[in-house]
Design a protein around this motif. Sequence first.
Motif, PDB file in Angstrom:
ATOM      1  N   MET A   1       1.284  -1.336  -0.182  1.00 37.26           N
ATOM      2  CA  MET A   1      -0.023   0.138   0.424  1.00 37.26           C
ATOM      3  C   MET A   1       0.722   1.185  -0.122  1.00 37.26           C
ATOM      4  SD  MET A   1      -3.277  -0.678   2.907  1.00 37.26           S
ATOM      5  CE  MET A   1      -3.946  -2.143   2.788  1.00 37.26           C
ATOM      6  N   VAL A  76      -4.245   0.331  -3.479  1.00 41.86           N
ATOM      7  CA  VAL A  76      -3.780  -0.443  -3.798  1.00 41.86           C
ATOM      8  C   VAL A  76      -4.330  -1.869  -4.915  1.00 41.86           C
ATOM      9  CG1 VAL A  76      -5.006  -0.900  -0.924  1.00 41.86           C
ATOM     10  CG2 VAL A  76      -6.701  -1.147  -3.211  1.00 41.86           C
ATOM     11  N   ALA A  82      -9.197  -5.982  -0.856  1.00 40.03           N
ATOM     12  CA  ALA A  82      -8.596  -4.982   0.459  1.00 40.03           C
ATOM     13  C   ALA A  82     -10.412  -4.703   1.685  1.00 40.03           C
ATOM     14  CB  ALA A  82      -7.767  -3.832   0.127  1.00 40.03           C
ATOM     15  N   PHE A  83     -11.368  -4.479   1.015  1.00 42.06           N
ATOM     16  CA  PHE A  83     -12.538  -3.981   1.488  1.00 42.06           C
ATOM     17  C   PHE A  83     -13.071  -4.625   2.350  1.00 42.06           C
ATOM     18  CE2 PHE A  83     -17.369  -3.715   1.357  1.00 42.06           C
ATOM     19  CZ  PHE A  83     -17.218  -2.093   1.798  1.00 42.06           C
ATOM     20  N   GLU A  84     -12.680  -6.147   1.815  1.00 41.46           N
ATOM     21  CA  GLU A  84     -12.895  -7.322   2.719  1.00 41.46           C
ATOM     22  C   GLU A  84     -12.249  -7.485   3.780  1.00 41.46           C
ATOM     23  OE1 GLU A  84     -15.908  -8.883   2.034  1.00 41.46           O
ATOM     24  OE2 GLU A  84     -16.840  -7.740   1.368  1.00 41.46           O
ATOM     25  N   GLU A  85     -10.507  -7.481   3.926  1.00 35.39           N
ATOM     26  CA  GLU A  85      -9.584  -7.873   4.829  1.00 35.39           C
ATOM     27  C   GLU A  85      -9.457  -7.580   5.493  1.00 35.39           C
ATOM     28  OE1 GLU A  85      -6.381  -8.934   2.494  1.00 35.39           O
ATOM     29  OE2 GLU A  85      -7.151 -10.105   1.296  1.00 35.39           O
ATOM     30  N   ILE A  86      -9.889  -5.854   5.395  1.00 38.42           N
ATOM     31  CA  ILE A  86      -9.241  -4.634   6.648  1.00 38.42           C
ATOM     32  C   ILE A  86     -10.400  -4.842   7.408  1.00 38.42           C
ATOM     33  CG2 ILE A  86      -9.088  -2.024   7.002  1.00 38.42           C
ATOM     34  CD1 ILE A  86      -8.098  -2.118   3.387  1.00 38.42           C
ATOM     35  N   ASP A  87      -9.971  -4.165   8.681  1.00 32.57           N
ATOM     36  CA  ASP A  87     -10.448  -4.529  10.142  1.00 32.57           C
ATOM     37  C   ASP A  87     -11.352  -2.992   9.856  1.00 32.57           C
ATOM     38  OD1 ASP A  87     -12.169  -4.755  11.948  1.00 32.57           O
ATOM     39  OD2 ASP A  87     -10.057  -4.693  13.244  1.00 32.57           O
ATOM     40  N   ASP A  88     -12.332  -2.712   8.985  1.00 27.85           N
ATOM     41  CA  ASP A  88     -13.007  -1.181   8.584  1.00 27.85           C
ATOM     42  C   ASP A  88     -13.458  -1.103  10.069  1.00 27.85           C
ATOM     43  OD1 ASP A  88     -15.649  -1.355   8.328  1.00 27.85           O
ATOM     44  OD2 ASP A  88     -14.678  -2.608   7.223  1.00 27.85           O
ATOM     45  N   HIS A  89     -13.858   0.521  10.576  1.00 25.40           N
ATOM     46  CA  HIS A  89     -15.106   0.369  11.881  1.00 25.40           C
ATOM     47  C   HIS A  89     -16.055   1.397  11.145  1.00 25.40           C
ATOM     48  CE1 HIS A  89     -11.335  -0.719  15.508  1.00 25.40           C
ATOM     49  NE2 HIS A  89     -11.517  -1.051  13.488  1.00 25.40           N
ATOM     50  N   ASP A 110     -11.658   4.829   9.796  1.00 27.50           N
ATOM     51  CA  ASP A 110     -10.541   4.112  10.693  1.00 27.50           C
ATOM     52  C   ASP A 110     -11.514   4.167  12.198  1.00 27.50           C
ATOM     53  OD1 ASP A 110     -10.502   6.551  12.012  1.00 27.50           O
ATOM     54  OD2 ASP A 110      -8.273   6.972  11.249  1.00 27.50           O
ATOM     55  N   LEU A 118      -9.738   3.591  -0.372  1.00 30.57           N
ATOM     56  CA  LEU A 118      -8.748   2.515  -1.321  1.00 30.57           C
ATOM     57  C   LEU A 118      -9.448   2.770  -3.028  1.00 30.57           C
ATOM     58  CD1 LEU A 118     -10.443  -0.300   0.884  1.00 30.57           C
ATOM     59  CD2 LEU A 118      -8.264   1.182   1.143  1.00 30.57           C
TER      60      LEU A 118
END
Length: 124
Positions: A1, A76, A82-89, A110, A118
């Motif tokens: 990234m 990315v 990335a959208f599926e993997e990132i632990d978004d808030h 975040d 992204l």
Amino acid sequence: MAILHTCLNVADADRAVDWYTENLGFEESWGFETPDGETVNRYVADEDGVELQLSDTDGQTPADEGDLWDHLAVKVDDVDAAFEEIDDHGVVKEPADQPAAGARTAFIEDPDGHVIELIEPLDD
């Protein structure tokens, strides 16, 4: 990234571009307008190629601390992965192609609520 740009909300894109180029030595690099014509996005870059996106939306004049900046853009390889993997808030906008910008993008938050874009460049 890699960090691509930071988006600043501005009241007048022309004025902002002039200020960054005349006072800080940035170069205008590119720009685009949203399909509805309401937002003009102009980009300026420093000598290392780091860009600021200057976003001017009709009827909006950023004046408060919370609306002067908009998002941080991160490149990315695959927006959907990335959208599926990132632990978004928080999901602000799910993955979608943005042909005017030449990219596929998604927006997440975040842990402190900052918006992160992204970006996956679309193939030519």
